[in-house]
Design an enzyme around this catalytic site. Structure first.
Site, PDB file in Angstrom:
ATOM      1  N   SER A  43       2.349   8.468   3.205  1.00 24.61           N
ATOM      2  CA  SER A  43       1.073   8.517   2.493  1.00 24.61           C
ATOM      3  C   SER A  43       0.052   9.466   3.086  1.00 24.61           C
ATOM      4  CB  SER A  43       0.475   7.109   2.405  1.00 24.61           C
ATOM      5  OG  SER A  43       1.188   6.343   1.471  1.00 24.61           O
ATOM      6  N   PHE A  96      11.322  -0.836  -5.860  1.00 21.79           N
ATOM      7  CA  PHE A  96      11.955  -1.319  -4.635  1.00 21.79           C
ATOM      8  C   PHE A  96      11.585  -2.782  -4.390  1.00 21.79           C
ATOM      9  CE2 PHE A  96      11.076   3.270  -3.985  1.00 21.79           C
ATOM     10  CZ  PHE A  96      12.383   3.720  -3.986  1.00 21.79           C
ATOM     11  N   TYR A 103      -4.837  -0.504  -3.436  1.00 18.88           N
ATOM     12  CA  TYR A 103      -3.981   0.648  -3.175  1.00 18.88           C
ATOM     13  C   TYR A 103      -2.865   0.733  -4.198  1.00 18.88           C
ATOM     14  CZ  TYR A 103      -1.728   4.125  -0.168  1.00 18.88           C
ATOM     15  OH  TYR A 103      -1.205   5.273   0.351  1.00 18.88           O
ATOM     16  N   SER A 104      -2.687   1.923  -4.766  1.00 18.79           N
ATOM     17  CA  SER A 104      -1.624   2.144  -5.746  1.00 18.79           C
ATOM     18  C   SER A 104      -1.137   3.579  -5.651  1.00 18.79           C
ATOM     19  CB  SER A 104      -2.115   1.867  -7.166  1.00 18.79           C
ATOM     20  OG  SER A 104      -1.151   2.243  -8.123  1.00 18.79           O
ATOM     21  N   GLY A 110       1.176   6.496   7.006  1.00 20.72           N
ATOM     22  CA  GLY A 110       2.171   6.505   5.950  1.00 20.72           C
ATOM     23  C   GLY A 110       3.496   5.941   6.396  1.00 20.72           C
TER      24      GLY A 110
END
Length: 424
Positions: free
Chosen positions: A99, A156, A194-195, A336
């Site tokens: 990220s 996932f 968060y997306s 990330g």
């Protein structure tokens, strides 16, 4: 899922889990020495040598880091990069940085905003009418206040999905359609949620405005001007181009499975970037030092919403950039996780004091269990940013960040695919 995960109960340290600092002159030409006990300005080299070794002593397979204080640099690594061969971890390895890609994409959009080519307050539908969501603006994509659902938690749901999809190529349209099909997390602008879908949409805005591929535009506007020669989007390529560590997930048979060879098209502009600790430090030094964005755009990037409304003093998220409250003040950066590689990069507000750290096992956190690797990692980061005296107050810092005993961090690509302890 937190991008600096809740890690496992103590596990046996990997073979070769000793400090392996980089012993060469600084790559930026400063000539600063590196290595055990080396003079590193105000960087506590001995404490950093011990601290990075403590992370593998706590159970991590391999870890590398680079810390900087002005022109002074420390580089180090501990543990192994490949369990099959015993190849040691090295501080200059390329790494999938997850990220942290978002900061590069946000900086690209802000450069376009500074040129008048993107209006951050404009509705998403102005640029992408096919994905319009009432009330959502471009800025809400960048600070995760859009309320749009996350696609990766659909892709996932277990480790078996990770294996099944590891060589699948996804298009941005597929990812966005999944995210838009998920329940809204809240009203537009209502709060931080968060997306990853937000940053796939941000990449599509870049493409619509410029007429070029998003990866090419990030390279043209950020990567190339800063001379980040080991930073790139791999696209559909499944292998990391340069020297790197393997990327391990704890598997259901009690072993570690290597996912370093994989197709990360599912992460695209939300998390597919490959980089190094040195390149990330250079990027954030230029960004926070005002060499990449104009003052107005940088100020907007640093306008934040609370990561946790119940603890607004602990951290905030701006436009692809977060801050955390640590001993010594606020430190800015991002973190990330992709499958097997985790990275965190934190910096003083002006970019003068820096640390970037990467590890090669992810998704083995056990909520509610002791977190020795997380505690050792947090202590190392605080030492790098504030010195060894500040690291002594690590437990207090952890309490201010939350009850987990780790640094707070944002969610990341991959989702909670696995929750298993490291095999002993």
């Amino acid at each position: 899922m937190a991008a600096t995960p809740l890690l496992a109960a103590p596990a046996t340290a990997a073979p070769g889990g000793t400090t392996t600092p980089g012993g060469s002159a600084a790559a930026d030409g400063s000539g600063a020495a590196t290595g055990p006990g080396a003079a590193a300005g105000r960087l506590p080299a001995d404490a950093l040598d011990a601290g990075i070794g403590a992370i593998t002593d706590a159970g991590m397979v391999g870890v590398f880091a680079e810390a900087r204080d002005g022109r002074n640099r420390w580089r180090g690594a501990s543990g192994v990069a490949d369990l099959d061969t015993g190849r040691p971890m090295r501080p200059g390895f390329q790494h999938r940085v997850g990220s942290i890609t978002k900061t590069f994409v946000a900086a690209t959009l802000l450069r376009l905003a500074g040129e008048g080519r993107v209006a951050l307050d404009a509705p998403l539908g102005h640029y992408l009418p096919e994905y319009a969501v009432p009330g959502v603006t471009v800025e809400m994509l960048l600070n995760h206040t859009s309320g749009i659902g996350d696609y990766d938690t659909v892709l996932f749901t277990s480790g078996y999905d990770v294996e099944r999809l590891r060589f699948t190529t996804f298009t941005p349209d597929q990812l966005v359609r999944i995210g838009l099909g998920e329940p809204r997390t809240g009203a537009p602008g209502a709060g931080f949620a968060y997306s990853n879908t937000n940053y796939i949409l941000a990449g599509l805005v870049v493409e619509r405005v410029t007429g070029r591929g998003a990866a090419d535009e990030v390279h043209r506007r950020v990567i190339r001007p800063l001379g980040l020669h080991q930073t790139y989007f791999p696209g559909r390529r499944t292998r990391i181009a340069g020297p790197h560590s393997e990327a391990y997930l704890p598997w259901y048979d009690g072993q570690l499975r290597d996912f370093s060879v994989t197709n990360t098209s599912w992460a695209w502009t939300a998390g597919a970037l490959v980089s190094t600790a040195a390149d990330l430090n250079r990027f954030f030094r230029a960004l926070l030092g005002g060499r990449l964005l104009r003052p107005a755009e940088l100020a907007r990037m640093r306008t934040t919403v609370p990561l946790d409304p119940a603890q607004p003093e602990a951290g905030g998220y701006g436009l692809g950039l977060l801050w955390l409250a640590l001993p010594g003040g606020r430190f800015w950066g991002h973190d990330g996780v992709v499958f097997g590689h985790a990275t965190i990069s934190l910096h003083a507000p002006d970019g003068s004091r820096q640390v970037t750290l990467g590890t090669n096992v992810t998704h083995y956190q056990v909520p509610g269990q002791p977190d020795p690797i997380g505690a050792a990692t947090g202590a190392f980061l605080v030492t790098a940013l504030s010195g060894p005296a500040a690291a002594l107050s690590g437990p207090a810092a952890a309490r201010s960040a939350g009850a987990t005993g780790k640094l707070p961090a944002t969610p990341s690509p991959g989702g909670p695919a696995l929750v298993r302890p490291l095999p002993r």
